[in-house]
Design an enzyme around this catalytic site. Structure first.
Site, PDB file in Angstrom:
ATOM      1  N   SER A 145       0.863  -1.195   0.000  1.00  0.00           N
ATOM      2  CA  SER A 145       0.000   0.000   0.000  1.00  0.00           C
ATOM      3  C   SER A 145       0.892   1.235   0.000  1.00  0.00           C
ATOM      4  O   SER A 145       2.106   1.135   0.226  1.00  0.00           O
ATOM      5  CB  SER A 145      -0.852  -0.049   1.273  1.00  0.00           C
ATOM      6  OG  SER A 145      -1.242   1.215   1.685  1.00  0.00           O
ATOM      7  N   TYR A 158      -2.658  -0.244  10.302  1.00  0.00           N
ATOM      8  CA  TYR A 158      -2.642  -0.615   8.876  1.00  0.00           C
ATOM      9  C   TYR A 158      -1.271  -0.270   8.281  1.00  0.00           C
ATOM     10  O   TYR A 158      -0.662  -1.091   7.574  1.00  0.00           O
ATOM     11  CB  TYR A 158      -3.758   0.130   8.151  1.00  0.00           C
ATOM     12  CG  TYR A 158      -3.891  -0.195   6.677  1.00  0.00           C
ATOM     13  CD1 TYR A 158      -4.577  -1.314   6.245  1.00  0.00           C
ATOM     14  CD2 TYR A 158      -3.333   0.641   5.702  1.00  0.00           C
ATOM     15  CE1 TYR A 158      -4.717  -1.608   4.891  1.00  0.00           C
ATOM     16  CE2 TYR A 158      -3.464   0.361   4.351  1.00  0.00           C
ATOM     17  CZ  TYR A 158      -4.157  -0.764   3.949  1.00  0.00           C
ATOM     18  OH  TYR A 158      -4.291  -1.043   2.603  1.00  0.00           O
TER      19      TYR A 158
HETATM   20  P1  NDP Z   1     -11.780  -5.321   0.112  1.00  0.00           P
HETATM   21  O1  NDP Z   1     -12.186  -5.016   1.509  1.00  0.00           O
HETATM   22  O2  NDP Z   1     -12.676  -4.951  -1.014  1.00  0.00           O
HETATM   23  O3  NDP Z   1     -11.439  -6.896  -0.034  1.00  0.00           O
HETATM   24  C1  NDP Z   1     -10.625  -7.543   0.918  1.00  0.00           C
HETATM   25  C2  NDP Z   1     -10.739  -9.031   0.725  1.00  0.00           C
HETATM   26  O4  NDP Z   1      -9.945  -9.685   1.735  1.00  0.00           O
HETATM   27  C3  NDP Z   1     -12.174  -9.531   0.901  1.00  0.00           C
HETATM   28  O5  NDP Z   1     -12.435 -10.526  -0.065  1.00  0.00           O
HETATM   29  C4  NDP Z   1     -12.158 -10.122   2.306  1.00  0.00           C
HETATM   30  O6  NDP Z   1     -13.115 -11.126   2.534  1.00  0.00           O
HETATM   31  C5  NDP Z   1     -10.752 -10.702   2.327  1.00  0.00           C
HETATM   32  N1  NDP Z   1     -10.321 -11.049   3.686  1.00  0.00           N
HETATM   33  C6  NDP Z   1     -10.354 -10.263   4.781  1.00  0.00           C
HETATM   34  N2  NDP Z   1      -9.899 -10.950   5.842  1.00  0.00           N
HETATM   35  C7  NDP Z   1      -9.581 -12.209   5.400  1.00  0.00           C
HETATM   36  C8  NDP Z   1      -9.070 -13.377   6.015  1.00  0.00           C
HETATM   37  N3  NDP Z   1      -8.785 -13.406   7.325  1.00  0.00           N
HETATM   38  N4  NDP Z   1      -8.868 -14.479   5.247  1.00  0.00           N
HETATM   39  C9  NDP Z   1      -9.166 -14.472   3.929  1.00  0.00           C
HETATM   40  N5  NDP Z   1      -9.652 -13.391   3.297  1.00  0.00           N
HETATM   41  C10 NDP Z   1      -9.859 -12.273   4.021  1.00  0.00           C
HETATM   42  O7  NDP Z   1     -10.353  -4.644  -0.067  1.00  0.00           O
HETATM   43  P2  NDP Z   1      -9.570  -4.202  -1.394  1.00  0.00           P
HETATM   44  O8  NDP Z   1      -9.939  -5.064  -2.508  1.00  0.00           O
HETATM   45  O9  NDP Z   1      -9.656  -2.741  -1.506  1.00  0.00           O
HETATM   46  O10 NDP Z   1      -8.067  -4.527  -0.902  1.00  0.00           O
HETATM   47  C11 NDP Z   1      -7.347  -5.668  -1.324  1.00  0.00           C
HETATM   48  C12 NDP Z   1      -5.908  -5.470  -0.902  1.00  0.00           C
HETATM   49  O11 NDP Z   1      -5.398  -4.283  -1.493  1.00  0.00           O
HETATM   50  C13 NDP Z   1      -5.724  -5.319   0.607  1.00  0.00           C
HETATM   51  O12 NDP Z   1      -4.538  -5.976   1.006  1.00  0.00           O
HETATM   52  C14 NDP Z   1      -5.601  -3.821   0.784  1.00  0.00           C
HETATM   53  O13 NDP Z   1      -4.901  -3.497   1.943  1.00  0.00           O
HETATM   54  C15 NDP Z   1      -4.850  -3.461  -0.469  1.00  0.00           C
HETATM   55  N6  NDP Z   1      -4.950  -2.063  -0.859  1.00  0.00           N
HETATM   56  C16 NDP Z   1      -6.161  -1.512  -1.242  1.00  0.00           C
HETATM   57  C17 NDP Z   1      -6.185  -0.172  -1.653  1.00  0.00           C
HETATM   58  C18 NDP Z   1      -7.447   0.499  -2.120  1.00  0.00           C
HETATM   59  O14 NDP Z   1      -7.375   1.661  -2.530  1.00  0.00           O
HETATM   60  N7  NDP Z   1      -8.584  -0.179  -2.107  1.00  0.00           N
HETATM   61  C19 NDP Z   1      -4.989   0.649  -1.660  1.00  0.00           C
HETATM   62  C20 NDP Z   1      -3.794  -0.044  -1.224  1.00  0.00           C
HETATM   63  C21 NDP Z   1      -3.802  -1.342  -0.849  1.00  0.00           C
HETATM   64  P3  NDP Z   1     -14.554 -10.780   3.210  1.00  0.00           P
HETATM   65  O15 NDP Z   1     -15.449 -10.453   2.060  1.00  0.00           O
HETATM   66  O16 NDP Z   1     -14.903 -12.054   3.912  1.00  0.00           O
HETATM   67  O17 NDP Z   1     -14.352  -9.640   4.149  1.00  0.00           O
END
Ligand code: NDP
Length: 254
Positions: A145, A158
């Site tokens: 990130s 975070y």
């Molecule tokens: P979302 O919240 O849309 O998706 C996150 C996903 O991770 C969901 O499918 C969630 O499942 C899953 N998840 C959470 N906890 C667990 C767990 N314990 N085991 C398995 N799966 C899990 O986030 P984003 O798509 O935005 O983010 C994806 C990645 O990108 C993350 O690592 C985030 O930190 C990173 N990121 C995002 C940015 C942004 O602008 N959006 C910017 C920089 C980094 P569930 O549906 O069950 O919650």
């Protein structure tokens, strides 16, 4: 040389990929030829997201596990390896966000963030890397990130976890590169997804973002696909321990 980015015959496991950025990366890698294993904590959600890819003519299946639970991860990885075949590409994408001022941050929420974003990368990579080491090939891509480098109010845990993702990437690279495993990361800037919905809706934040980002806009999640295909493919076979920022230039600017 024409096929540097071709992922045909490769199998990619993407954590937390039933929705959000992980789901988009799943589509992107599938479009470049990879077979996809969608991970979610719930089997039915993983299966539904996999079925959506299959409906588009891609190869995909679902695997349920929680990235914070080492026994679940070990069992799921073993089952994928035994029933589907080798995991050639691992994308550690699962991540969560919690927001509170630093002095009021609940300890339980610190633990949640660190467990998913940091320990989850360690646990999942450890299990998959054992198989990759035996085969002497593999690609591991960790999703970092802007907070891998920059702090921001209310999200210190975070930032701590994403800073750790940068060093996990380098640490794993140092141990795994000699086994022909390339460990790299992608650090997205600000992308409009469910995770950032509160910020997208906040007009003051969006106008700050337009000024702060040289590209002057939110990122579109599909703009992460190119970096993922590059780091998953043979185009990056001598790229090790690198964190690729896809951020519209934000990290380059003050
Ligand atoms: P979302 O919240 O849309 O998706 C996150 C996903 O991770 C969901 O499918 C969630 O499942 C899953 N998840 C959470 N906890 C667990 C767990 N314990 N085991 C398995 N799966 C899990 O986030 P984003 O798509 O935005 O983010 C994806 C990645 O990108 C993350 O690592 C985030 O930190 C990173 N990121 C995002 C940015 C942004 O602008 N959006 C910017 C920089 C980094 P569930 O549906 O069950 O919650």
């Amino acid at each position: 040389m024409n096929n540097l980015f071709d992922l045909s015959g490769k199998r990619a496991l993407i954590t937390g990929s039933a929705r959000g950025i992980g789901n988009l990366l799943a589509s992107g890698l599938a479009a470049h030829g990879a077979e996809i294993v969608i991970n979610d904590r719930r089997q039915e959600r993983a299966d539904a997201a996999a079925a959506a890819l299959v409906a588009q003519g891609y190869r995909a299946s679902g695997a349920a596990f929680d990235v914070t639970q080492s026994v679940q991860v070990a069992q799921a990885v073993a089952q994928i390896e035994e029933t589907l075949g080798p995991i050639d590409i691992l994308i550690n994408n699962a991540g969560i966000q919690r927001r509170h001022p630093f002095t009021e941050f609940p300890e339980e929420e610190w633990d949640e963030v660190i467990n998913v974003n940091q320990k989850g990368v360690f646990i999942t990579s450890q299990q998959v890397a054992k198989y990759m080491m035996n085969r002497r090939r593999g690609k591991i891509i960790n999703i970092g990130s802007m907070q891998s480098e920059l702090g921001r109010k209310t999200i210190t845990p975070y930032a701590a976890s994403k800073g750790a993702v940068k060093m996990l990437t380098r640490g794993m690279c140092v141990e795994l590169a000699e086994y022909n495993i390339q460990v790299n990361g992608i650090a997205p800037g600000y992308f409009a997804t469910e995770m950032t919905e509160p910020l997208v809706k906040d007009e003051a934040f969006s106008s700050w973002l337009y000024q702060r980002t040289p590209a002057a806009r939110w990122g579109r999640p599909e703009e992460l696909i190119g970096a993922a295909v590059f780091l998953a493919s043979s185009a990056s076979d001598f790229v090790n321990g690198h964190l690729l920022f896809v951020d519209g230039g934000m990290l380059a600017a003050v």
